[in-house]
Write a protein that holds these residues in place. Structure first.
Motif, PDB file in Angstrom:
ATOM      1  N   PHE A 144      38.693   9.939 -39.631  1.00 12.91           N
ATOM      2  CA  PHE A 144      38.924   9.816 -40.811  1.00 12.91           C
ATOM      3  C   PHE A 144      37.211   9.264 -41.702  1.00 12.91           C
ATOM      4  CE2 PHE A 144      39.781   6.857 -44.522  1.00 12.91           C
ATOM      5  CZ  PHE A 144      40.459   7.883 -45.368  1.00 12.91           C
ATOM      6  N   HIS A 145      36.770   8.025 -40.748  1.00 14.32           N
ATOM      7  CA  HIS A 145      35.437   7.926 -41.089  1.00 14.32           C
ATOM      8  C   HIS A 145      34.116   9.033 -40.933  1.00 14.32           C
ATOM      9  CE1 HIS A 145      31.723   5.247 -40.261  1.00 14.32           C
ATOM     10  NE2 HIS A 145      31.963   5.222 -41.747  1.00 14.32           N
ATOM     11  N   ARG A 146      34.329   9.631 -39.917  1.00 17.42           N
ATOM     12  CA  ARG A 146      33.349  11.023 -39.790  1.00 17.42           C
ATOM     13  C   ARG A 146      33.594  11.702 -40.934  1.00 17.42           C
ATOM     14  NH1 ARG A 146      34.556  10.323 -34.036  1.00 17.42           N
ATOM     15  NH2 ARG A 146      36.046  12.087 -34.117  1.00 17.42           N
ATOM     16  N   ALA A 188      32.016   8.312 -50.822  1.00 21.02           N
ATOM     17  CA  ALA A 188      32.812   8.320 -49.688  1.00 21.02           C
ATOM     18  C   ALA A 188      31.751   8.044 -48.334  1.00 21.02           C
ATOM     19  CB  ALA A 188      33.763   9.604 -49.377  1.00 21.02           C
ATOM     20  N   ASP A 189      30.670   8.720 -48.324  1.00 24.09           N
ATOM     21  CA  ASP A 189      29.710   8.592 -47.338  1.00 24.09           C
ATOM     22  C   ASP A 189      28.933   7.397 -47.288  1.00 24.09           C
ATOM     23  OD1 ASP A 189      28.172   8.840 -49.630  1.00 24.09           O
ATOM     24  OD2 ASP A 189      26.750  10.236 -48.876  1.00 24.09           O
ATOM     25  N   ALA A 196      36.137   1.945 -43.741  1.00 28.52           N
ATOM     26  CA  ALA A 196      36.858   3.206 -43.573  1.00 28.52           C
ATOM     27  C   ALA A 196      38.207   2.965 -42.918  1.00 28.52           C
ATOM     28  CB  ALA A 196      36.198   4.313 -43.122  1.00 28.52           C
ATOM     29  N   THR A 197      38.327   2.056 -41.939  1.00 24.61           N
ATOM     30  CA  THR A 197      39.379   1.712 -41.111  1.00 24.61           C
ATOM     31  C   THR A 197      40.481   1.034 -41.792  1.00 24.61           C
ATOM     32  OG1 THR A 197      37.970   1.837 -39.044  1.00 24.61           O
ATOM     33  CG2 THR A 197      40.170   0.373 -39.235  1.00 24.61           C
ATOM     34  N   ARG A 198      39.833   0.012 -42.773  1.00 23.91           N
ATOM     35  CA  ARG A 198      40.709  -0.800 -43.579  1.00 23.91           C
ATOM     36  C   ARG A 198      41.608   0.010 -44.591  1.00 23.91           C
ATOM     37  NH1 ARG A 198      37.443  -4.357 -44.996  1.00 23.91           N
ATOM     38  NH2 ARG A 198      36.909  -4.038 -46.887  1.00 23.91           N
ATOM     39  N   LEU A 199      40.780   1.181 -45.047  1.00 24.58           N
ATOM     40  CA  LEU A 199      41.322   2.106 -45.975  1.00 24.58           C
ATOM     41  C   LEU A 199      42.444   2.875 -45.395  1.00 24.58           C
ATOM     42  CD1 LEU A 199      41.697   3.524 -48.797  1.00 24.58           C
ATOM     43  CD2 LEU A 199      39.584   4.992 -48.184  1.00 24.58           C
TER      44      LEU A 199
END
Length: 271
Positions: A144-146, A188-189, A196-199
């Protein structure tokens, strides 16, 4: 628009009841968003094997082929042993040995499309661009983060696009961003791996809570058994512009992003 929780709640409300039913007749009303793709009488005699879901599409798997159903902007399904004659906004009746499945859609943005299989070009066109399912194991925080790092649009718009993660519609994107403490206008970037992990976790949490509460009924949504959802009564930010934040009492703000309403708390979502 019915979002992923509403579509999944709808699926659960009739999937077991219609499984094994034999199709006896198909009746069409006014044209929907896309044509059925076959003559209605070609479906007569086929059996409903199971009902699945991909994003916001319901998949009625038949012993020969499948039907892809989309609820559009204002659609809902009803399934009952007997239903009254179709009204002006009832555009598809699937009459089976176990009852009638009816699509009610005042705005006619919904659709019912027949395909020979999931590899059929019609099914491929509708489903191939969808991202991972957020409530399945394939929704990985690192992946997801990538994906976020490759997108320069605002995080809210990326969530709504559906090609990275599917089914996180307007209501639940606003709620997930609030839970994660992320302002919806952030690119987003620019989200760190930690944010990102929290989202990622917030998206799962919000969707699971919405499912438990039967989804959201903002206008006339109901599941196929007639039950309404009540997630909207528990929302932290959605639909609450001007009201105090339930966490910090800062007034909730409303802005427009891509012609959609976005709700956020300036106190809890600073950046």
């Amino acid at each position: 628009m019915p979002e992923l929780p509403e579509v999944e709640v709808t699926r659960r409300s009739f999937a077991d009841r219609i499984a094994g039913a034999r199709i006896e007749a198909v009746a069409l009303g006014k044209p929907l968003r896309w044509p059925l793709g076959c003559e209605p009488n070609e479906l007569t005699g086929r059996q409903v094997v199971s009902v699945g879901r991909r994003g916001k599409y319901l998949l009625l798997h038949l012993d020969q082929g499948l039907l892809l159903l989309h609820l559009g902007m204002s659609g809902s399904l009803q399934f009952a042993p007997v239903l009254p004659p179709p009204g002006v906004h009832d555009h598809f009746d699937l009459r089976t040995s176990k009852g009638v499945l009816r699509l009610h859609d005042p705005r006619r943005f919904g659709a019912v499309v027949h395909a020979r299989s999931l590899d059929d070009p019609r099914a491929h066109k509708l489903l191939s661009g969808l991202g991972v399912e957020p409530l399945e194991a394939g929704f990985d925080p690192l992946v997801f983060h990538r994906g976020l790092r490759l997108r320069r649009a605002s995080i809210k718009q990326v969530l709504l696009a559906g090609d990275l993660v599917v089914g996180v519609g307007n209501i639940y994107a606003s709620e997930a961003l609030f839970l994660a403490g992320i302002r919806p206008t952030v690119r987003a970037d620019r989200l760190s791996a930690a944010r990102a992990t929290r989202l990622h976790g917030a998206v799962i949490s919000v969707l699971q809570r919405a499912l438990a509460m039967g989804g959201s009924t903002l206008r006339d949504f109901s599941a196929a058994d007639g039950q309404s959802g009540y997630f909207q009564m528990d929302a932290m930010v959605y639909g609450r512009d001007g009201q105090p934040c339930r966490t910090c009492e800062t007034p909730i703000r409303l802005l427009r992003q891509g012609q959609r309403s976005t709700y956020f708390c300036p106190g809890c979502q600073k950046a």
